[in-house]
Design an enzyme around this catalytic site. Sequence first.
Site, PDB file in Angstrom:
ATOM      1  N   ASP A  85       0.883  -1.167   0.000  1.00  0.00           N
ATOM      2  CA  ASP A  85       0.000   0.000   0.000  1.00  0.00           C
ATOM      3  C   ASP A  85       0.923   1.219   0.000  1.00  0.00           C
ATOM      4  O   ASP A  85       1.496   1.562   1.030  1.00  0.00           O
ATOM      5  CB  ASP A  85      -0.867  -0.045   1.258  1.00  0.00           C
ATOM      6  CG  ASP A  85      -1.702   1.223   1.397  1.00  0.00           C
ATOM      7  OD1 ASP A  85      -1.622   2.097   0.493  1.00  0.00           O
ATOM      8  OD2 ASP A  85      -2.404   1.347   2.410  1.00  0.00           O
ATOM      9  N   LYS A 174       7.888   9.387 -30.357  1.00  0.00           N
ATOM     10  CA  LYS A 174       7.331   8.852 -31.615  1.00  0.00           C
ATOM     11  C   LYS A 174       8.270   9.165 -32.775  1.00  0.00           C
ATOM     12  O   LYS A 174       8.793  10.279 -32.883  1.00  0.00           O
ATOM     13  CB  LYS A 174       5.941   9.450 -31.882  1.00  0.00           C
ATOM     14  CG  LYS A 174       4.887   8.921 -30.906  1.00  0.00           C
ATOM     15  CD  LYS A 174       3.489   9.298 -31.332  1.00  0.00           C
ATOM     16  CE  LYS A 174       2.469   8.941 -30.255  1.00  0.00           C
ATOM     17  NZ  LYS A 174       1.972   7.578 -30.319  1.00  0.00           N
ATOM     18  N   HIS A 232       1.111  16.988 -25.333  1.00  0.00           N
ATOM     19  CA  HIS A 232       1.539  16.414 -26.619  1.00  0.00           C
ATOM     20  C   HIS A 232       1.465  17.431 -27.762  1.00  0.00           C
ATOM     21  O   HIS A 232       2.390  17.573 -28.553  1.00  0.00           O
ATOM     22  CB  HIS A 232       0.646  15.232 -27.002  1.00  0.00           C
ATOM     23  CG  HIS A 232       0.561  14.160 -25.949  1.00  0.00           C
ATOM     24  ND1 HIS A 232       1.624  13.795 -25.183  1.00  0.00           N
ATOM     25  CD2 HIS A 232      -0.469  13.356 -25.558  1.00  0.00           C
ATOM     26  CE1 HIS A 232       1.258  12.819 -24.353  1.00  0.00           C
ATOM     27  NE2 HIS A 232      -0.013  12.540 -24.557  1.00  0.00           N
TER      28      HIS A 232
HETATM   29  C1  BG6 Z   1      -2.274   9.819 -23.605  1.00  0.00           C
HETATM   30  C2  BG6 Z   1      -3.620  10.330 -23.240  1.00  0.00           C
HETATM   31  O1  BG6 Z   1      -1.269  10.671 -23.121  1.00  0.00           O
HETATM   32  O2  BG6 Z   1      -2.167   9.727 -25.013  1.00  0.00           O
HETATM   33  C3  BG6 Z   1      -4.710   9.437 -23.797  1.00  0.00           C
HETATM   34  O3  BG6 Z   1      -3.730  10.399 -21.827  1.00  0.00           O
HETATM   35  C4  BG6 Z   1      -4.529   9.270 -25.271  1.00  0.00           C
HETATM   36  O4  BG6 Z   1      -6.000   9.940 -23.508  1.00  0.00           O
HETATM   37  C5  BG6 Z   1      -3.107   8.836 -25.593  1.00  0.00           C
HETATM   38  O5  BG6 Z   1      -5.436   8.265 -25.717  1.00  0.00           O
HETATM   39  C6  BG6 Z   1      -2.847   8.807 -27.073  1.00  0.00           C
HETATM   40  O6  BG6 Z   1      -1.615   8.230 -27.300  1.00  0.00           O
HETATM   41  P1  BG6 Z   1      -1.292   7.490 -28.662  1.00  0.00           P
HETATM   42  O7  BG6 Z   1       0.150   7.137 -28.547  1.00  0.00           O
HETATM   43  O8  BG6 Z   1      -2.219   6.322 -28.748  1.00  0.00           O
HETATM   44  O9  BG6 Z   1      -1.573   8.510 -29.725  1.00  0.00           O
END
Ligand code: BG6
Length: 464
Positions: A85, A174, A232
């Site tokens: 925990d 990426k 992002h």
């Molecule tokens: C994450 C988000 O950071 O990125 C998610 O919290 C989202 O909501 C995801 O689905 C998308 O990542 P990817 O790599 O699938 O484009």
Amino acid sequence: MSKAFTIFGGTGDLTFRKLLPALYNGSISGAESEDYQIIIIGRREYTTEQYCALAREWVQKFARLPYSDRAFGRFASRIAYYRMDFSDPAAYQELNDYFSAHGIEEFIFYLAVAPRFFGLIAENLASVSGASRGKVILEKPFGETLEAAKDLNRRLETIFSPDQIYRIDHYLGKEMVRNIETIRFSNPIFTNLWDARFIESVQISALEDVGVESRGGYYDEAGAMKDMVQNHLFQILSIVAMERPSDYIGSDMHAEQLKVLHALRPVGQEPIKDTLVLGQYEGYRQEKLVGAHSQTDTYAALRLFIDNDRWRGAPFYIRTGKKLGEREMNVVVTFRRPRPDVAHNVLVIRIQPTEGVYLQFNIQKPGDTTDITQAKMDFCQSCLLENRINTPEAYERLIGACIRGEHFWFSQWDQIETGWEYVEQLRTAYREAGLPLVSYPTGSSGPVQADRLLERFGHAWFKT
Ligand code: BG6
């Protein structure tokens, strides 16, 4: 001396979908992570064997490299499940004893838990000997509000120095996001035209076909603006728009990215209705752990300006949303036309699901004619056989980068803070203007209001 990669939140979605497959891939490709024991911390009552049986299923589903019992067996021999925990300070003494008994002296801690636990875990790790010399990786969001994020930062830095803290933004791992710099700066045909004199607009889209799945509890607090835009999409925006850094891998790149965020046109200078559309997919309020009257945005479209010499006059359109008709992430650069009777030149950097580059330009139609048509060149990098096998996924890259101490692959605090402030100001302006959260059908391309936002300024979302 033994090394441990310890995951807090080891029974969560992120660990199963991303971290275990990434570590499994790393164990096949001989990545640095192979040298680490993998300690999975969770509250549930599992034995290591039971946990590995679960892990096997997720690896089979999500790992990039082929599954085999032999490879999995080797990988699983490095996993240990440790029940704990983590909100109980006393449990850290036992954890310390466990690490000592296994001779572990080098640590990476991955906090794949809700942000409200980050500070608590980090502070308690102070009682694990050697932990404060280790590294800590944090998943976004880095706190639930800007104030909470600042507070968390202060708490973390009482234990770990800034160079031990790695804030992950997996989009930075990426393949085609890393490629943006090369495309921009290694090709005079783009480098020399990369400003508002030649570029009419830039679009950045991150469209998802999935909904909130099992993450309703977290998502309903965050929404698209905090979940995707502030991190992002602002990372990508700032890489697309930054000045050329003197080196691509150091603090200079971060400084250039940060300048872009600081140059965003201040909220309030443009009417908010010409800047932001927020939407929610139909049926979202019936999702598990989502409020019955939730006002959370699952879609956002933005029209932004960067007020510097390079970009004055060229809008940046950004959109992201869940439960749309397709999954697609790309950057679309539309160049100005020499004359209204020809089509635009368009460069599309395809980030996912296909990785590649699309270029559209004008040529004469084949045959005895002066009519003009468009050549559409589509390079699919991920279709090349060797890349299918060799290109590591974002989390594999970033785990490796943390082990090597390569900070430039991670978000910096000042970028996060600046992006966060901007997003909060936009949301406040939207709310204060009484603009609606518009609803959109699942499987659609998003709210019609997002199309109209561009149409009002003579633009449209690009379709390849
Ligand atoms: C994450 C988000 O950071 O990125 C998610 O919290 C989202 O909501 C995801 O689905 C998308 O990542 P990817 O790599 O699938 O484009």
